[in-house]
Design an enzyme around this catalytic site. Structure first.
Site, PDB file in Angstrom:
ATOM      1  N   LYS A 165       8.990  -2.251  10.993  1.00  0.00           N
ATOM      2  CA  LYS A 165       7.559  -2.185  11.353  1.00  0.00           C
ATOM      3  C   LYS A 165       7.280  -3.128  12.512  1.00  0.00           C
ATOM      4  CE  LYS A 165       4.184  -1.326   7.740  1.00  0.00           C
ATOM      5  NZ  LYS A 165       3.482  -1.981   6.626  1.00  0.00           N
TER       6      LYS A 165
HETATM    7  C1  E4P Z   1       0.705  -0.312   5.547  1.00  0.00           C
HETATM    8  O1  E4P Z   1       1.855  -0.115   5.868  1.00  0.00           O
HETATM    9  C2  E4P Z   1       0.158  -1.613   5.109  1.00  0.00           C
HETATM   10  O2  E4P Z   1       1.136  -2.274   4.345  1.00  0.00           O
HETATM   11  C3  E4P Z   1      -1.046  -1.482   4.217  1.00  0.00           C
HETATM   12  O3  E4P Z   1      -1.378  -0.136   3.984  1.00  0.00           O
HETATM   13  C4  E4P Z   1      -2.183  -2.364   4.597  1.00  0.00           C
HETATM   14  O4  E4P Z   1      -3.242  -2.135   3.711  1.00  0.00           O
HETATM   15  P1  E4P Z   1      -4.415  -3.169   3.435  1.00  0.00           P
HETATM   16  O5  E4P Z   1      -5.489  -2.934   4.441  1.00  0.00           O
HETATM   17  O6  E4P Z   1      -4.869  -2.840   2.045  1.00  0.00           O
HETATM   18  O7  E4P Z   1      -3.826  -4.557   3.537  1.00  0.00           O
END
Ligand code: E4P
Length: 215
Positions: free
Chosen positions: A83
């Site tokens: 990522k």
């Molecule tokens: C996606 O890959 C992220 O890990 C995640 O969906 C972030 O979500 P949040 O806004 O609940 O932290």
């Protein structure tokens, strides 16, 4: 539609894997920090359980540092997707990594132009954060719709992971739009299967079954 679990918690991952519907996992630094265990062994354990991509986030911010960090992360297991936040430095790194066969998930996507550039840089996945947009009074799902249209217009192969999901309605909307993937927190994943009429229906059938003659 593929369903990923948005967690770094091994118990949650094992549980959902046992349901037979798990296609991958996404983690991030916040989720990893909640586990209070060493990072690399945790990721290796997750990758052993999951039969699909496991996203792990780079924390470097400059391309010349993101690339070696991503290469190191991608050595942890064959199913790692790295990522990288969608910045100019992230785009540079993604282009280099995609050329070396590393799967990149461009994250923290909040606009269609960011998603367009991520696809052009060769990202395997793009992650629009819809819940965080909803939180600031923007319609997160409109972003997903725009990204899907752009990718369809130009036949980009980048897969759209609908992220920052807050409730089952988000998953259903993502599916209706034709998003490739939704990454879902454990609590929401459980809610996807629950319906009060199913529960009362089972109760009534079990009660009535007791009245059926078996002789
Ligand atoms: C996606 O890959 C992220 O890990 C995640 O969906 C972030 O979500 P949040 O806004 O609940 O932290």
């Amino acid at each position: 539609m593929k369903l990923f679990l948005d967690t770094a918690n091994l118990s949650e991952i094992k549980e959902v894997a046992s349901w037979g519907i798990l296609d991958g996992v996404t983690t991030n630094p916040t989720l990893c920090s909640k586990e209070n265990v060493p990072f690399e062994p945790l990721i290796k354990d997750i990758c052993r359980i999951v039969n699909g991509p496991v996203s792990v986030e780079c924390i470097s911010t400059q391309a010349e540092e993101i690339v070696p960090e991503a290469l190191k992360l991608s050595q942890l297991a064959a199913n790692i997707a790295v990522k990288i936040p969608v910045t100019l430095e992230g785009l540079k790194a993604t282009r280099i990594l995609a050329g070396s066969g590393v799967k990149v998930n461009m994250t923290l996507v909040f606009s269609p132009s960011q998603a367009l550039l991520a696809a052009k840089a060769g990202a395997a996945f793009v992650s629009p954060f819809i819940g965080r947009l909803d939180d600031v009074s923007q319609h997160g799902m409109e972003l997903v719709e725009q990204i899907l249209t752009i990718y369809e217009n130009y036949q980009f192969e980048t897969e759209v992971i609908v992220a920052s999901i807050r409730h089952p309605g988000h998953v259903v909307e993502a599916a209706l739009l034709g998003a490739d993937i939704a990454t879902v927190p454990y609590g929401v994943m459980e809610k996807l299967v629950k319906h009060p009429l199913t529960d009362t229906g089972i109760d009534r059938f079990l009660a009535d079954w007791k009245k059926v003659s078996l002789k």
